[in-house]
Design a protein around this motif. Structure first.
Motif, PDB file in Angstrom:
ATOM      1  N   ALA A  30       0.840  -1.195   0.000  1.00 56.48           N
ATOM      2  CA  ALA A  30       0.000   0.000   0.000  1.00 56.48           C
ATOM      3  C   ALA A  30       0.877   1.247   0.000  1.00 56.48           C
ATOM      4  O   ALA A  30       2.035   1.212   0.424  1.00 56.48           O
ATOM      5  CB  ALA A  30      -0.918  -0.001   1.225  1.00 56.48           C
ATOM      6  N   TYR A  68       4.555   7.188   2.012  1.00 53.30           N
ATOM      7  CA  TYR A  68       5.061   5.977   2.637  1.00 53.30           C
ATOM      8  C   TYR A  68       4.507   4.753   1.926  1.00 53.30           C
ATOM      9  O   TYR A  68       3.334   4.726   1.532  1.00 53.30           O
ATOM     10  CB  TYR A  68       4.616   5.883   4.105  1.00 53.30           C
ATOM     11  N   GLN A 106       1.075  11.632   3.533  1.00 55.38           N
ATOM     12  CA  GLN A 106       0.928  12.304   4.815  1.00 55.38           C
ATOM     13  C   GLN A 106       1.379  13.754   4.697  1.00 55.38           C
ATOM     14  O   GLN A 106       2.503  14.028   4.277  1.00 55.38           O
ATOM     15  CB  GLN A 106       1.717  11.599   5.918  1.00 55.38           C
ATOM     16  N   PHE A 162       6.532  -0.382   7.320  1.00 57.88           N
ATOM     17  CA  PHE A 162       6.497   0.802   6.469  1.00 57.88           C
ATOM     18  C   PHE A 162       7.897   1.170   6.014  1.00 57.88           C
ATOM     19  O   PHE A 162       8.885   0.889   6.704  1.00 57.88           O
ATOM     20  CB  PHE A 162       5.922   1.990   7.247  1.00 57.88           C
ATOM     21  N   GLY A 163       7.963   1.855   4.866  1.00 57.04           N
ATOM     22  CA  GLY A 163       9.207   2.470   4.456  1.00 57.04           C
ATOM     23  C   GLY A 163       9.456   3.735   5.257  1.00 57.04           C
ATOM     24  O   GLY A 163       8.597   4.185   6.033  1.00 57.04           O
ATOM     25  N   GLN A 164      10.606   4.320   5.034  1.00 56.82           N
ATOM     26  CA  GLN A 164      10.991   5.505   5.802  1.00 56.82           C
ATOM     27  C   GLN A 164      10.433   6.796   5.229  1.00 56.82           C
ATOM     28  O   GLN A 164      10.593   7.860   5.819  1.00 56.82           O
ATOM     29  CB  GLN A 164      12.527   5.586   5.919  1.00 56.82           C
ATOM     30  N   LEU A 210      -4.713   6.757   2.817  1.00 57.40           N
ATOM     31  CA  LEU A 210      -4.483   5.634   1.912  1.00 57.40           C
ATOM     32  C   LEU A 210      -4.697   6.070   0.464  1.00 57.40           C
ATOM     33  O   LEU A 210      -5.755   6.608   0.114  1.00 57.40           O
ATOM     34  CB  LEU A 210      -5.438   4.489   2.265  1.00 57.40           C
ATOM     35  N   GLN A 268      -1.054  15.994   9.893  1.00 54.95           N
ATOM     36  CA  GLN A 268      -2.209  15.168   9.546  1.00 54.95           C
ATOM     37  C   GLN A 268      -1.866  13.681   9.643  1.00 54.95           C
ATOM     38  O   GLN A 268      -0.700  13.294   9.606  1.00 54.95           O
ATOM     39  CB  GLN A 268      -2.695  15.474   8.126  1.00 54.95           C
ATOM     40  N   ALA A 269      -2.910  12.871   9.745  1.00 53.45           N
ATOM     41  CA  ALA A 269      -2.738  11.428   9.691  1.00 53.45           C
ATOM     42  C   ALA A 269      -2.468  11.003   8.244  1.00 53.45           C
ATOM     43  O   ALA A 269      -2.800  11.730   7.299  1.00 53.45           O
ATOM     44  CB  ALA A 269      -3.992  10.736  10.210  1.00 53.45           C
ATOM     45  N   PRO A 270      -1.875   9.845   8.064  1.00 52.92           N
ATOM     46  CA  PRO A 270      -1.711   9.329   6.696  1.00 52.92           C
ATOM     47  C   PRO A 270      -3.049   9.110   6.014  1.00 52.92           C
ATOM     48  O   PRO A 270      -4.087   8.936   6.661  1.00 52.92           O
ATOM     49  CB  PRO A 270      -0.976   7.997   6.917  1.00 52.92           C
ATOM     50  N   TYR A 318       0.704   5.511   1.069  1.00 49.37           N
ATOM     51  CA  TYR A 318       0.003   6.535   1.839  1.00 49.37           C
ATOM     52  C   TYR A 318       0.631   7.897   1.582  1.00 49.37           C
ATOM     53  O   TYR A 318       1.833   7.996   1.319  1.00 49.37           O
ATOM     54  CB  TYR A 318       0.085   6.249   3.349  1.00 49.37           C
ATOM     55  N   GLN A 333       3.886   0.518   2.504  1.00 42.93           N
ATOM     56  CA  GLN A 333       3.633  -0.406   3.617  1.00 42.93           C
ATOM     57  C   GLN A 333       3.356  -1.782   3.039  1.00 42.93           C
ATOM     58  O   GLN A 333       2.574  -1.928   2.111  1.00 42.93           O
ATOM     59  CB  GLN A 333       2.427   0.042   4.441  1.00 42.93           C
ATOM     60  N   TYR A 368      -3.698   0.342  -2.709  1.00 44.60           N
ATOM     61  CA  TYR A 368      -3.502  -0.938  -2.036  1.00 44.60           C
ATOM     62  C   TYR A 368      -3.401  -2.022  -3.103  1.00 44.60           C
ATOM     63  O   TYR A 368      -3.703  -1.780  -4.283  1.00 44.60           O
ATOM     64  CB  TYR A 368      -4.619  -1.228  -1.023  1.00 44.60           C
TER      65      TYR A 368
END
Lengths: 119, 108
Positions: free
Chosen positions: B34, B87, B38, B99-101, B46, B42-44, B36, B89, B49
């Protein structure tokens, strides 16, 4: 609309515990799994664990095994994440996030709860 | 644990240009990946997927591709609202889901 609303920011001392709540609305709470993900300052997102909101089964990341407990109250459509033995490295934003039905991707996120661990 | 590595760390792009972000898995994750977005404070959110399926409400300028260990997210024509951190995931096999960095897409 579908949303997750989390409890407010917390400041804790090392060794203490914190319990964060996540209230769901706009969908049938028991039909979806809920996950908890955290983000320390400048770090990548880190998966902590999940709960099957229907039957209450849980699974935790080994990183947090023994320190994290995820529960839910179906009557209140609310999930909880409790983290014990807090240390400074636990300072982070903690998110609850709903699992996309049929996939382990996260389609709805709470606004995040900042937890600061400081003496 | 499956390690996810994203590149580049920062991508400088002009509005209207195309951006391609990469994500590599330390071992095969099939298409269980997936993406994302961000934004600060704020929150990530989506975006993608199953490596290439857009989530509900995501504009067609976002597309994902890849399988196994190599994946990419392409934004065909960057809009001002697309400047953010992205990101990847993985959700293959058993947890932990990792998750990636992150890749920061900034205005050139």
């Amino acid at each position: 609309q579908v949303q997750l609303v989390q409890s407010g920011a917390e400041v804790k001392k090392p060794g203490a515990s914190v319990k964060v709540s996540c209230k769901a609305s706009g969908y049938t709470f028991t039909n979806y799994a809920m996950h908890w993900v955290r983000q320390a300052p400048g770090q990548r997102l880190e998966w902590m664990g999940w709960i099957n909101a229907g039957n209450g089964n849980t699974k935790y990341s080994q990183t947090f095994q023994g320190r994290v407990t995820i529960t839910r109250d179906t009557s209140a459509s609310t999930a909880y994440m409790e983290l014990s033995g807090l240390r400074s490295e636990d300072t982070a934003i903690y998110y609850c996030t709903r699992e996309l039905y049929g996939y382990i991707a996260f389609d709805i996120w709470g606004q995040g709860t900042m937890v600061t661990v400081s003496s | 644990e499956k390690v996810m590595t994203q590149s580049p760390a920062t991508l400088s792009v002009s509005p209207g240009e195309r951006a391609t972000l990469s994500c590599r898995a330390g071992q095969s994750v099939g298409i269980n990946l997936a993406w994302y977005q961000q934004k600060p404070g704020q929150a990530p959110r989506l975006l993608i997927y199953d490596a290439s399926t857009r989530a509900t409400g995501i504009p067609a300028r976002f597309s994902g591709s890849g399988s196994g260990t190599d994946f990419s997210l392409t934004i065909s024509s960057l809009q001002s609202e697309d400047f953010a951190v992205y990101y990847c995931q993985q959700y293959s096999g058993w947890p932990p889901w990792t998750f990636g960095q992150g890749t920061k897409v900034e205005i050139k």
